[in-house]
Design a protein around this motif. Structure first.
Motif, mmCIF file in Angstrom:
data_model
loop_
_atom_site.group_PDB
_atom_site.id
_atom_site.type_symbol
_atom_site.label_atom_id
_atom_site.label_comp_id
_atom_site.label_asym_id
_atom_site.label_seq_id
_atom_site.Cartn_x
_atom_site.Cartn_y
_atom_site.Cartn_z
ATOM 1 N N ASP A 291 -54.683 35.430 16.214
ATOM 2 C CA ASP A 291 -55.716 36.039 17.233
ATOM 3 C C ASP A 291 -57.072 36.034 16.353
ATOM 4 O OD1 ASP A 291 -54.052 36.085 19.215
ATOM 5 O OD2 ASP A 291 -53.699 38.130 19.053
ATOM 6 N N PRO B 33 -47.298 28.959 22.685
ATOM 7 C CA PRO B 33 -47.239 30.112 21.736
ATOM 8 C C PRO B 33 -45.920 30.219 20.866
ATOM 9 C CG PRO B 33 -47.743 30.696 23.992
ATOM 10 C CD PRO B 33 -47.375 29.457 23.855
ATOM 11 N N ASN C 269 -58.082 28.411 22.741
ATOM 12 C CA ASN C 269 -56.904 29.205 23.154
ATOM 13 C C ASN C 269 -56.880 29.304 24.612
ATOM 14 O OD1 ASN C 269 -58.992 31.194 23.402
ATOM 15 N ND2 ASN C 269 -57.778 32.737 22.213
ATOM 16 N N GLY C 270 -58.073 28.722 25.391
ATOM 17 C CA GLY C 270 -58.064 28.819 26.968
ATOM 18 C C GLY C 270 -59.229 29.604 27.043
ATOM 19 N N GLU C 271 -59.552 30.744 26.275
ATOM 20 C CA GLU C 271 -60.665 31.601 26.785
ATOM 21 C C GLU C 271 -61.753 31.367 25.591
ATOM 22 O OE1 GLU C 271 -59.046 35.533 26.429
ATOM 23 O OE2 GLU C 271 -57.471 35.231 27.828
ATOM 24 N N THR D 231 -50.049 33.306 18.324
ATOM 25 C CA THR D 231 -50.833 33.936 19.124
ATOM 26 C C THR D 231 -50.103 33.739 20.424
ATOM 27 O OG1 THR D 231 -52.119 32.046 20.193
ATOM 28 C CG2 THR D 231 -53.104 32.996 18.102
ATOM 29 N N ASP D 232 -50.370 34.853 21.370
ATOM 30 C CA ASP D 232 -49.667 34.813 22.660
ATOM 31 C C ASP D 232 -50.093 33.777 23.594
ATOM 32 O OD1 ASP D 232 -48.089 36.898 21.787
ATOM 33 O OD2 ASP D 232 -49.704 38.259 22.674
ATOM 34 N N GLU D 233 -51.274 32.780 23.284
ATOM 35 C CA GLU D 233 -51.741 31.843 24.138
ATOM 36 C C GLU D 233 -51.345 30.414 23.611
ATOM 37 O OE1 GLU D 233 -53.103 32.658 27.158
ATOM 38 O OE2 GLU D 233 -53.062 34.915 26.517
ATOM 39 N N SER D 234 -51.413 29.538 24.444
ATOM 40 C CA SER D 234 -51.374 27.956 23.871
ATOM 41 C C SER D 234 -52.587 27.742 23.395
ATOM 42 C CB SER D 234 -51.133 27.131 25.361
ATOM 43 O OG SER D 234 -49.624 27.254 25.622
#
Length: 160
Positions: free
Chosen positions: A139, A61, A96-98, A34-37
């Protein structure tokens, strides 16, 4: 005495390998595509275990992290090595932070990719007494999930 020595040596050699339990290891490689940690936290309710750097970690990522499990006489399943029995209250929280996904040992959810279930993993390599599995976070793992807690592991997660 001369007869006793050869018989003793034979008996020692004959029975020396009978009670050997080989140690088997499983490596689980978690890849973040993914694009997030991704923050990975394993909560174990087993009094013999506490959270360590291997059970609370962040995968950057496009990065990866590996966990090893071992058992005597058989390949261990993820989070189920020797002297490691999952309890009904055990869980793995992946954020994922969100958004976050909570994987529970019990009751298992057959509709999701539960990290406690072997069918979730891809077999990458199998050798004589070592097996490697892989799980790739994408994702879609975070689609339709609940809002996440902050990315930094909290002190309350560490069992003292």
């Amino acid at each position: 005495m001369k007869r006793f020595l050869p018989v003793s040596a034979f008996l020692i050699l004959a029975f020396s390998g009978c009670f050997t339990e080989y140690v088997y290891t499983s490596t689980c490689v978690y890849k973040n595509q993914t694009d997030e940690s991704i923050c990975f936290t394993w909560h174990s309710h087993d009094a013999r275990h506490s959270l360590t750097e291997d059970t609370v970690f962040i995968i950057p990522p496009q990065g990866s992290h590996a966990l090893k499990f071992w058992a005597e006489g058989h390949y261990p399943l993820p989070f189920c090595g020797d002297h490691m029995s999952p309890n009904p209250g055990d869980s793995i929280v992946v954020s994922n932070g969100e958004k976050q996904v909570i994987h529970k040992f019990y009751p298992p959810d057959p509709e999701t990719n539960n990290l406690y279930q072997i069918k979730t993993y891809t077999l990458v390599q199998k050798r004589k007494r070592h097996i490697t599995f892989e799980y790739i976070f994408t994702d879609t793992d975070f689609a339709d999930t609940e809002p996440s807690a902050p990315m930094e592991p909290h002190l309350s997660l560490i069992h003292i």
